[in-house]
Design an enzyme around this catalytic site. Structure first.
Site, PDB file in Angstrom:
ATOM      1  N   ASP A  13      16.204  35.370  12.091  1.00  0.00           N
ATOM      2  CA  ASP A  13      16.094  36.751  12.564  1.00  0.00           C
ATOM      3  C   ASP A  13      15.047  37.589  11.822  1.00  0.00           C
ATOM      4  OD1 ASP A  13      18.260  36.068  14.143  1.00  0.00           O
ATOM      5  OD2 ASP A  13      19.386  37.885  13.689  1.00  0.00           O
ATOM      6  N   HIS A  41      17.301  34.652   7.939  1.00  0.00           N
ATOM      7  CA  HIS A  41      16.306  35.696   8.187  1.00  0.00           C
ATOM      8  C   HIS A  41      14.946  35.294   7.620  1.00  0.00           C
ATOM      9  CE1 HIS A  41      20.153  37.834   8.436  1.00  0.00           C
ATOM     10  NE2 HIS A  41      19.540  38.727   9.182  1.00  0.00           N
TER      11      HIS A  41
END
Length: 278
Positions: free
Chosen positions: A92, A240
């Site tokens: 992400d 992430h």
């Protein structure tokens, strides 16, 4: 991250009611999938919970109910297209010019394909990275324009702009007709409307089962331990590549992929057109 509304720590989403049926499902192989993306200090907490039927805490949108799009269900996906003990790696908040290339290198090292959930302006700023992601065989996911973790409190037209404007920027950056195949709400802030909008435009709402909390930079060992501890919750793991220094994430991802290989766990992509499996 290049826009004012985003901070390196995401808003804690806890406190949604978990109905008795979801509790009963917790004894299944994958259990109840909890969408929690912690955030800035002092932020109100909320939790978006999705059981095996893919319905979020706001109600409706079971995974078996198709959206208005090309056979894309509105229910939040967690399971893998390949079934079995396949694990879905999701990344992400990028693309990021420093960390995304390193994440891609680790994925290439283990011949693993992942789903990259990108923020629209970041994709526009780094189209070369979006193209590299696609060229390597990974899939694209819409993570909105501004990473607004309060989207579930905003008007429908705001949600629509956040989702569709980001989709446009990501696809323009990717080029060559590449499509965004999933939509992940920032912080798990899904609504029936956002899921409907995404599905109507060919994007499967995408949740997660394992929150590594790597954005908090807890240390490489803690990130790896979170995966090992929570993988029993379900197959979709959240990492992430944007939002700050991701050195720990890169190292942890390397160790996690080595561990999955040693465990005989294949990797793959989340379901798109099929109902979310129990």
């Amino acid at each position: 991250m290049g826009f004012s509304t985003y901070t390196n720590k995401k808003g804690v989403r806890a406190g949604a009611a978990v109905v008795a049926s979801a509790v009963a499902v917790a004894a299944t192989v994958w259990g109840v999938a909890t969408l929690v993306e912690p955030g800035s200090a002092g932020a109100a907490s909320r939790q978006s919970v999705s059981g095996p039927n893919g319905a979020d805490a706001s109600g409706g949108g079971g995974a078996g109910r198709p959206g208005a799009g090309p056979g894309i269900p509105e229910g939040i996906a967690h399971s893998s297209e390949s079934g079995g003990n396949t694990v879905n790696i999701t990344i992400d908040d990028g693309p990021d010019p420093r960390w995304t290339p390193q994440v891609l290198d680790v994925l290439h090292k283990y011949d693993v394909k992942a789903t990259f959930c990108m923020v629209g302006p970041h994709a526009k700023a780094h189209p070369d990275l979006v193209k590299k992601v696609v060229a390597a065989g990974h899939r694209l996911c819409d993570h909105t324009m501004d990473h607004d973790t309060t989207m579930d409190k905003k008007p429908v037209d705001y949600q629509e702009r956040q989702i569709l404007d980001a989709k446009k920027l990501i696809e323009e950056a990717a080029g060559n007709g590449a499509k965004v195949e999933y939509y992940r709400a920032p912080g798990g802030a899904f609504t029936p409307d956002s899921r409907r909008i995404a599905a109507a435009h060919g994007m499967r709402p995408l949740g997660w089962n394992v929150d590594t909390k790597d954005f908090q930079k807890p240390g490489t060992a803690a990130i790896v331990d979170a995966v090992k501890r929570e993988i029993g919750n379900g197959p979709t793991v959240l990492f992430h590549d944007g939002g700050g220094n991701r050195a720990q994430t890169v190292e942890a991802l390397d160790q996690v992929l080595a561990w999955l290989r040693d465990q005989g766990r294949p990797t793959g992509f989340p379901v798109r057109t099929a109902p979310d499996a129990p």
